[in-house]
Design a protein around this motif. Sequence first.
Motif, PDB file in Angstrom:
ATOM      1  N   ALA A 269      22.430  35.999  28.638  1.00 19.46           N
ATOM      2  CA  ALA A 269      23.251  34.956  29.247  1.00 19.46           C
ATOM      3  C   ALA A 269      24.365  35.503  30.120  1.00 19.46           C
ATOM      4  N   ASP A 270      24.727  36.755  29.946  1.00 13.25           N
ATOM      5  CA  ASP A 270      25.833  37.352  30.695  1.00 13.25           C
ATOM      6  C   ASP A 270      25.340  38.618  31.395  1.00 13.25           C
ATOM      7  N   PRO A 271      24.571  38.483  32.489  1.00 11.31           N
ATOM      8  CA  PRO A 271      23.932  39.648  33.108  1.00 11.31           C
ATOM      9  C   PRO A 271      24.899  40.720  33.584  1.00 11.31           C
ATOM     10  N   VAL A 272      26.066  40.314  34.095  1.00 10.25           N
ATOM     11  CA  VAL A 272      27.062  41.274  34.560  1.00 10.25           C
ATOM     12  C   VAL A 272      28.370  40.981  33.829  1.00 10.25           C
ATOM     13  N   LEU A 273      28.878  41.975  33.146  1.00 10.78           N
ATOM     14  CA  LEU A 273      30.095  41.768  32.369  1.00 10.78           C
ATOM     15  C   LEU A 273      31.296  41.488  33.271  1.00 10.78           C
ATOM     16  N   PHE A 274      32.149  40.583  32.805  1.00 12.41           N
ATOM     17  CA  PHE A 274      33.477  40.350  33.379  1.00 12.41           C
ATOM     18  C   PHE A 274      33.472  39.671  34.751  1.00 12.41           C
ATOM     19  N   ILE A 275      32.334  39.108  35.210  1.00 14.18           N
ATOM     20  CA  ILE A 275      32.399  38.397  36.492  1.00 14.18           C
ATOM     21  C   ILE A 275      32.694  36.913  36.289  1.00 14.18           C
ATOM     22  N   ASN A 276      32.408  36.388  35.104  1.00 10.56           N
ATOM     23  CA  ASN A 276      32.649  34.963  34.869  1.00 10.56           C
ATOM     24  C   ASN A 276      34.123  34.702  34.570  1.00 10.56           C
ATOM     25  N   ASN A 277      34.562  33.484  34.870  1.00  8.55           N
ATOM     26  CA  ASN A 277      35.942  33.104  34.591  1.00  8.55           C
ATOM     27  C   ASN A 277      36.183  33.047  33.080  1.00  8.55           C
ATOM     28  N   PRO A 278      37.349  33.479  32.639  1.00  4.84           N
ATOM     29  CA  PRO A 278      37.677  33.318  31.218  1.00  4.84           C
ATOM     30  C   PRO A 278      37.697  31.842  30.847  1.00  4.84           C
ATOM     31  N   ASP A 279      37.545  31.574  29.563  1.00  3.42           N
ATOM     32  CA  ASP A 279      37.578  30.189  29.089  1.00  3.42           C
ATOM     33  C   ASP A 279      38.890  29.528  29.485  1.00  3.42           C
ATOM     34  N   GLY A 280      38.772  28.317  30.034  1.00  2.00           N
ATOM     35  CA  GLY A 280      39.960  27.562  30.406  1.00  2.00           C
ATOM     36  C   GLY A 280      40.507  27.871  31.778  1.00  2.00           C
ATOM     37  N   VAL A 281      39.860  28.788  32.511  1.00  2.00           N
ATOM     38  CA  VAL A 281      40.329  29.149  33.853  1.00  2.00           C
ATOM     39  C   VAL A 281      39.346  28.590  34.877  1.00  2.00           C
ATOM     40  N   PRO A 282      39.730  27.554  35.626  1.00  4.95           N
ATOM     41  CA  PRO A 282      38.820  26.995  36.638  1.00  4.95           C
ATOM     42  C   PRO A 282      38.693  27.921  37.843  1.00  4.95           C
ATOM     43  N   THR A 283      37.668  27.648  38.639  1.00  3.39           N
ATOM     44  CA  THR A 283      37.385  28.484  39.810  1.00  3.39           C
ATOM     45  C   THR A 283      38.550  28.501  40.787  1.00  3.39           C
ATOM     46  N   GLU A 284      39.221  27.369  40.959  1.00  7.10           N
ATOM     47  CA  GLU A 284      40.336  27.312  41.916  1.00  7.10           C
ATOM     48  C   GLU A 284      41.463  28.244  41.500  1.00  7.10           C
ATOM     49  N   VAL A 285      41.751  28.290  40.206  1.00 13.86           N
ATOM     50  CA  VAL A 285      42.802  29.194  39.714  1.00 13.86           C
ATOM     51  C   VAL A 285      42.379  30.645  39.897  1.00 13.86           C
ATOM     52  N   ARG A 286      41.105  30.926  39.613  1.00 14.43           N
ATOM     53  CA  ARG A 286      40.595  32.293  39.797  1.00 14.43           C
ATOM     54  C   ARG A 286      40.702  32.708  41.260  1.00 14.43           C
ATOM     55  N   ARG A 287      40.409  31.781  42.159  1.00 14.09           N
ATOM     56  CA  ARG A 287      40.480  32.086  43.585  1.00 14.09           C
ATOM     57  C   ARG A 287      41.909  32.409  44.012  1.00 14.09           C
ATOM     58  N   ARG A 288      42.879  31.609  43.531  1.00 12.88           N
ATOM     59  CA  ARG A 288      44.278  31.866  43.878  1.00 12.88           C
ATOM     60  C   ARG A 288      44.752  33.192  43.296  1.00 12.88           C
ATOM     61  N   MET A 289      44.299  33.484  42.078  1.00  9.27           N
ATOM     62  CA  MET A 289      44.659  34.754  41.460  1.00  9.27           C
ATOM     63  C   MET A 289      44.124  35.934  42.259  1.00  9.27           C
ATOM     64  N   LEU A 290      42.862  35.831  42.712  1.00  9.31           N
ATOM     65  CA  LEU A 290      42.273  36.911  43.495  1.00  9.31           C
ATOM     66  C   LEU A 290      42.972  37.070  44.839  1.00  9.31           C
ATOM     67  N   ASP A 291      43.347  35.964  45.455  1.00 12.89           N
ATOM     68  CA  ASP A 291      44.068  36.048  46.726  1.00 12.89           C
ATOM     69  C   ASP A 291      45.396  36.778  46.550  1.00 12.89           C
ATOM     70  N   SER A 292      46.122  36.444  45.471  1.00 11.49           N
ATOM     71  CA  SER A 292      47.405  37.111  45.221  1.00 11.49           C
ATOM     72  C   SER A 292      47.197  38.583  44.888  1.00 11.49           C
ATOM     73  N   LEU A 293      46.163  38.847  44.095  1.00  6.88           N
ATOM     74  CA  LEU A 293      45.868  40.236  43.733  1.00  6.88           C
ATOM     75  C   LEU A 293      45.466  41.044  44.952  1.00  6.88           C
ATOM     76  N   SER A 294      44.680  40.425  45.844  1.00  6.60           N
ATOM     77  CA  SER A 294      44.275  41.106  47.071  1.00  6.60           C
ATOM     78  C   SER A 294      45.489  41.428  47.935  1.00  6.60           C
ATOM     79  N   ALA A 295      46.435  40.497  48.010  1.00  3.70           N
ATOM     80  CA  ALA A 295      47.649  40.740  48.798  1.00  3.70           C
ATOM     81  C   ALA A 295      48.431  41.916  48.233  1.00  3.70           C
ATOM     82  N   MET A 296      48.547  41.987  46.918  1.00  6.56           N
ATOM     83  CA  MET A 296      49.263  43.104  46.296  1.00  6.56           C
ATOM     84  C   MET A 296      48.525  44.426  46.519  1.00  6.56           C
ATOM     85  N   ASN A 297      47.197  44.378  46.410  1.00 10.04           N
ATOM     86  CA  ASN A 297      46.416  45.596  46.630  1.00 10.04           C
ATOM     87  C   ASN A 297      46.529  46.080  48.077  1.00 10.04           C
TER      88      ASN A 297
END
Length: 522
Positions: A269-297
């Motif tokens: 059920a989980d072909p690639v580890l750690f790519i799915n959103n954690p429980d309770g984290v919607p895709t929109e929140v994940r997207r905003r988090m990645l955008d902020s993380l990308s800016a910091m990187n």
Amino acid sequence: MKGPRSILLPDEDGHYSRETLRLDRESLRHAAPGRHAIDPIAREMATEETRRRFFSRTAQGIGALALASLLPKARSAETVVGGIAGLPHFAPKAKRCIYLHLVGAPPQMETFDYKPKMEAMFNQDLPESIRNGQRLTTMTSGQTRFPIAPSQFKFAQYGKNGAWVSELLPYTARMVDDISIVRSMYTEAINHEPGITFFQTGQQVAGRPCIGSWISYGLGSMNQNLPTFVVLQAKHFNPKANVQAISARMWSAGFLSGEYSGVSLRSGADPVLFINNPDGVPTEVRRRMLDSLSAMNKLELEKLGDPETRTRIAQYEMAFRMQASVPELTDTSKEPESTWKLYGDDAHVPASFAQTCLMARRLAERGVRFVQVYHRGWDVHGDLPEVLTTQCKEMDQACWGLVQDLKQRGMLDDTLVILAAEFGRTIYCQGKLTKENYGRDHHPRCFSLWMAGGGIKGGVVHGETDDFSYNVIKDPVHVRDFQATILHQFGIDHERFSYRYQGLDVKLVGQEKANVVKAILT
């Protein structure tokens, strides 16, 4: 008839006269901005440029663009991302590769290297003139005898050229006209880890990029939503089979950027580890988090200039895209019944070799450039007749199904398929020899593999070994030659493909001579 050209206009080559330049300087010195004497002439010049000289001066460029639109596009920015400028060196025959590695090494005299004279030499000692001081493993170096163990399995000839194939491989026998069998492989490695590492990286010591990483680095990606290089590990099901460990070092990018490492795809059920959103984290929140993380990187990248930071940014984005692409990839429910008939009943079993081959086809179909498959359980030091029978059954129809599936989809012509192992097996028995049971030790001097598709000539049997399947006597093929041939099919000259590392131009094939095996190429 045209009147005389004003001295203030440029000539046909676009040059101004000295008088024009003098007047321009005078005007700039004495006139207010925008009011000097050249202004009206500049407007006339612009008109002249637009009406006449523009087309004459750009005709060659427009013609070149028109010609380019008519020529075939070897590489398109819409389909290939990344890669090195100047690659491929020449027109490739292969766009992608599915490399099936049988971990543990099946015996060549039970699969493709028929040795009928051995039947009369059962339990006789292998002549010293044949062994000739060969290095032995610690598993047989203490034996006082090296008794010959003829194969228990029958062989027959198949295909237009009468290739000998064991009864253990009935499906492979049906496709000998699609494959090239190389019976004269040899290597220096005598143990599994160095042997596999040598095949994958060109060195017996870990730390170098594997071949999938080299090709990903050189040629770039053909898709946006899946990795360029994917690794699949198939299960084996005979409990008596010896299992060799496989570590992520086998699909490492070594000194290349981490983005070229293989991504391991698991069953379940989980072909690639750690790519799915954690429980309770919607895709929109994940997207905003990645955008902020990308800016910091990106700030970190500007500050330190570490290229691995850029790799980290790319990997986070790839993981986000894979959230949608991986479920679609692994959902085989829409495959037609004809597909399941090709691969056999085992294709319904999670992580079986058959299911893994089907998944490899689906990956290749979606633009994954290099798919590496490992199937363990082939280390037949004992109980060979029982273990090898089940191992071949797991592998045989799946390989045939993969080749036929690619062929009917029009993909075999530009997909290179390889079935290989790290070395071969000895004709002499390891341990106790009986008519019903025996085992075989590691043997680097000769072994067999096959290749298909991607510009490989079908129906070919290349190379010969002696009557004992112990030494190559015709057309030897070293591991480096094998690697050079793979690169060649991707349009890469192995002698010109290198990476500057620690002051050296490092190559997949190393610094020693390597030769493309042209006899098996179309």
